[in-house]
Design an enzyme around this catalytic site. Structure first.
Site, mmCIF file in Angstrom:
data_model
loop_
_atom_site.group_PDB
_atom_site.id
_atom_site.type_symbol
_atom_site.label_atom_id
_atom_site.label_comp_id
_atom_site.label_asym_id
_atom_site.label_seq_id
_atom_site.Cartn_x
_atom_site.Cartn_y
_atom_site.Cartn_z
ATOM 1 N N SER A 23 -35.772 -12.520 -32.205
ATOM 2 C CA SER A 23 -36.630 -13.324 -33.071
ATOM 3 C C SER A 23 -37.773 -13.906 -32.251
ATOM 4 O O SER A 23 -37.599 -14.256 -31.075
ATOM 5 C CB SER A 23 -35.846 -14.471 -33.705
ATOM 6 O OG SER A 23 -36.733 -15.331 -34.392
ATOM 7 N N TYR B 78 -29.839 -21.539 -33.069
ATOM 8 C CA TYR B 78 -30.168 -20.150 -33.442
ATOM 9 C C TYR B 78 -31.129 -19.538 -32.420
ATOM 10 O O TYR B 78 -30.927 -18.416 -31.945
ATOM 11 C CB TYR B 78 -30.778 -20.142 -34.841
ATOM 12 C CG TYR B 78 -31.406 -18.832 -35.256
ATOM 13 C CD1 TYR B 78 -30.621 -17.758 -35.669
ATOM 14 C CD2 TYR B 78 -32.798 -18.664 -35.248
ATOM 15 C CE1 TYR B 78 -31.198 -16.552 -36.055
ATOM 16 C CE2 TYR B 78 -33.386 -17.466 -35.632
ATOM 17 C CZ TYR B 78 -32.582 -16.415 -36.033
ATOM 18 O OH TYR B 78 -33.158 -15.223 -36.412
HETATM 19 P P1 NAP Z 1 -29.942 -11.263 -43.867
HETATM 20 O O1 NAP Z 1 -30.750 -10.794 -45.016
HETATM 21 O O2 NAP Z 1 -29.427 -12.658 -43.862
HETATM 22 O O3 NAP Z 1 -28.690 -10.261 -43.703
HETATM 23 C C1 NAP Z 1 -27.757 -10.510 -42.708
HETATM 24 C C2 NAP Z 1 -26.853 -9.310 -42.560
HETATM 25 O O4 NAP Z 1 -25.875 -9.630 -41.557
HETATM 26 C C3 NAP Z 1 -26.098 -8.968 -43.826
HETATM 27 O O5 NAP Z 1 -25.929 -7.578 -43.901
HETATM 28 C C4 NAP Z 1 -24.752 -9.666 -43.613
HETATM 29 O O6 NAP Z 1 -23.684 -9.011 -44.257
HETATM 30 C C5 NAP Z 1 -24.573 -9.564 -42.116
HETATM 31 N N1 NAP Z 1 -23.781 -10.683 -41.611
HETATM 32 C C6 NAP Z 1 -24.115 -12.005 -41.646
HETATM 33 N N2 NAP Z 1 -23.113 -12.734 -41.136
HETATM 34 C C7 NAP Z 1 -22.130 -11.873 -40.787
HETATM 35 C C8 NAP Z 1 -20.838 -12.018 -40.230
HETATM 36 N N3 NAP Z 1 -20.331 -13.231 -39.927
HETATM 37 N N4 NAP Z 1 -20.094 -10.916 -39.995
HETATM 38 C C9 NAP Z 1 -20.576 -9.717 -40.318
HETATM 39 N N5 NAP Z 1 -21.790 -9.501 -40.856
HETATM 40 C C10 NAP Z 1 -22.549 -10.562 -41.090
HETATM 41 O O7 NAP Z 1 -30.680 -11.045 -42.476
HETATM 42 P P2 NAP Z 1 -32.213 -10.622 -42.183
HETATM 43 O O8 NAP Z 1 -33.089 -11.731 -42.600
HETATM 44 O O9 NAP Z 1 -32.444 -9.246 -42.687
HETATM 45 O O10 NAP Z 1 -32.200 -10.629 -40.586
HETATM 46 C C11 NAP Z 1 -31.775 -9.517 -39.833
HETATM 47 C C12 NAP Z 1 -31.998 -9.801 -38.353
HETATM 48 O O11 NAP Z 1 -33.361 -10.163 -38.125
HETATM 49 C C13 NAP Z 1 -31.175 -10.974 -37.819
HETATM 50 O O12 NAP Z 1 -30.789 -10.699 -36.483
HETATM 51 C C14 NAP Z 1 -32.149 -12.139 -37.840
HETATM 52 O O13 NAP Z 1 -31.812 -13.137 -36.901
HETATM 53 C C15 NAP Z 1 -33.433 -11.427 -37.470
HETATM 54 N N6 NAP Z 1 -34.648 -12.118 -37.916
HETATM 55 C C16 NAP Z 1 -34.926 -12.243 -39.242
HETATM 56 C C17 NAP Z 1 -36.092 -12.893 -39.643
HETATM 57 C C18 NAP Z 1 -36.463 -13.041 -41.096
HETATM 58 O O14 NAP Z 1 -37.463 -13.728 -41.393
HETATM 59 N N7 NAP Z 1 -35.734 -12.451 -42.028
HETATM 60 C C19 NAP Z 1 -36.950 -13.426 -38.663
HETATM 61 C C20 NAP Z 1 -36.637 -13.282 -37.322
HETATM 62 C C21 NAP Z 1 -35.477 -12.613 -36.961
HETATM 63 P P3 NAP Z 1 -23.094 -9.461 -45.705
HETATM 64 O O15 NAP Z 1 -24.265 -9.821 -46.570
HETATM 65 O O16 NAP Z 1 -22.333 -8.279 -46.187
HETATM 66 O O17 NAP Z 1 -22.204 -10.626 -45.436
#
Ligand code: NAP
Length: 267
Positions: free
Chosen positions: A155, A168
């Site tokens: 991130s 985080y």
């Molecule tokens: P998201 O929509 O919240 O999805 C999270 C995913 O991780 C889901 O598939 C969820 O599975 C799985 N997950 C969460 N907790 C879990 C657990 N305890 N055990 C197993 N699986 C788990 O995430 P996102 O926003 O796409 O982000 C993806 C990555 O990008 C992450 O590493 C995040 O830190 C990084 N990131 C995101 C942003 C942003 O703005 N979105 C910005 C910077 C970095 P289930 O739904 O099946 O539980």
């Protein structure tokens, strides 16, 4: 001499595991890697139906994928994921080998600010975001093929100070350190290790926030060099590059994929 890094094993399609691929950025990465010809293990935590939707989207695009559920807050979940992935690839391609691991699944904390964080929240965010990928790599190394790729999703929070995302942000900093050091550990096997770091990306959470706060889109774009809100595909494409033969000479690095978030004032 042409390197065989990041290319198909003889007679087999390449394979990938994307953690947290039931939605958001992970789903976009899984779809992109499948379009690149990989058979993809679509990991999910709790939402099996959403993971199945990812698998069906991939099938609809002519790709191959299967879903594997595992709670990554506990070490047993890591073990279950390794077993599920190996069994899935044996069933799908006749071999349990893995070419690409994308550590994408992560959680934020309910705390955020220093004074609001709890020991339980702190442990949970480190368990899912750091301990799980660490032991996933450890447990998968025997089946990760020489010439493979590990891509961690970080991130942009590691290069700025966002006091409401303290623990985080620390987990993402730990993953950058993991990336750099692990690259030397596995490099002799021609396995690359990199981190791709998104800024604000329009997954379901941000879409809901943008609907609730009409000025949010303008605020986000105001803090970036590039003039659109980051989309999951904007992250999936650099991941696919790192996993492809074109990325074979890049390792131990952090690639910012944030559209130039928080680069400084625009004058
Ligand atoms: P998201 O929509 O919240 O999805 C999270 C995913 O991780 C889901 O598939 C969820 O599975 C799985 N997950 C969460 N907790 C879990 C657990 N305890 N055990 C197993 N699986 C788990 O995430 P996102 O926003 O796409 O982000 C993806 C990555 O990008 C992450 O590493 C995040 O830190 C990084 N990131 C995101 C942003 C942003 O703005 N979105 C910005 C910077 C970095 P289930 O739904 O099946 O539980």
């Amino acid at each position: 001499m042409r390197s065989s890094t990041h290319t198909e094993p003889i007679g087999l399609p390449r394979t990938a595991l994307v953690t947290g691929a039931s939605r958001g950025i992970g789903r976009a990465i899984a779809r992109r890697l499948a379009r690149d010809g990989m058979v993809v293990a679509v990991h999910y935590g709790a939402d099996g139906a959403a993971a199945q939707e990812t698998v069906e989207l991939i099938a609809g695009e002519g790709g191959r994928a299967f879903a594997v559920g595992a709670e990554l807050g506990a070490f047993e979940g890591v073990r279950a994921l390794v077993e599920g992935v190996r069994a899935g690839f044996v069933a799908q391609v006749g071999d349990g080998g893995l070419d690409v691991l994308v550590n994408n699944a992560a959680v934020t904390t309910s705390g955020g600010h220093l004074q609001d964080e709890t020991p339980e929240g702190f442990d949970r965010v480190f368990a899912v975001n750091v301990r799980a990928p660490f032991f996933l790599v450890q447990q998968l190394l025997p089946v990760l093929r020489d010439g493979g790729a590990i891509v961690n999703i970080g991130s942009a929070v590691t290069r700025v100070s966002l006091s409401d995302e303290l623990a985080y942000a620390m987990t993402k900093g730990a993953m950058e350190t993991f990336t750099r050091t692990l690259a030397n550990v596995v490099g002799a096997r021609r396995i690359t290790v990199n981190t791709v770091s998104p800024g604000p990306t329009q997954t379901a959470g941000l879409t809901a926030a943008m609907a609730a706060v009409p000025q949010l889109e303008e605020m986000l774009i105001g803090g970036q060099a590039l003039p659109w809100v980051g989309q999951p595909e904007d992250i999936a494409d650099p991941v696919a590059f790192l996993a492809s033969a074109d990325g074979r000479w890049i390792t131990g690095t952090v690639i910012d994929a944030s559209g130039g978030t928080y680069l400084g004032p625009k004058r």
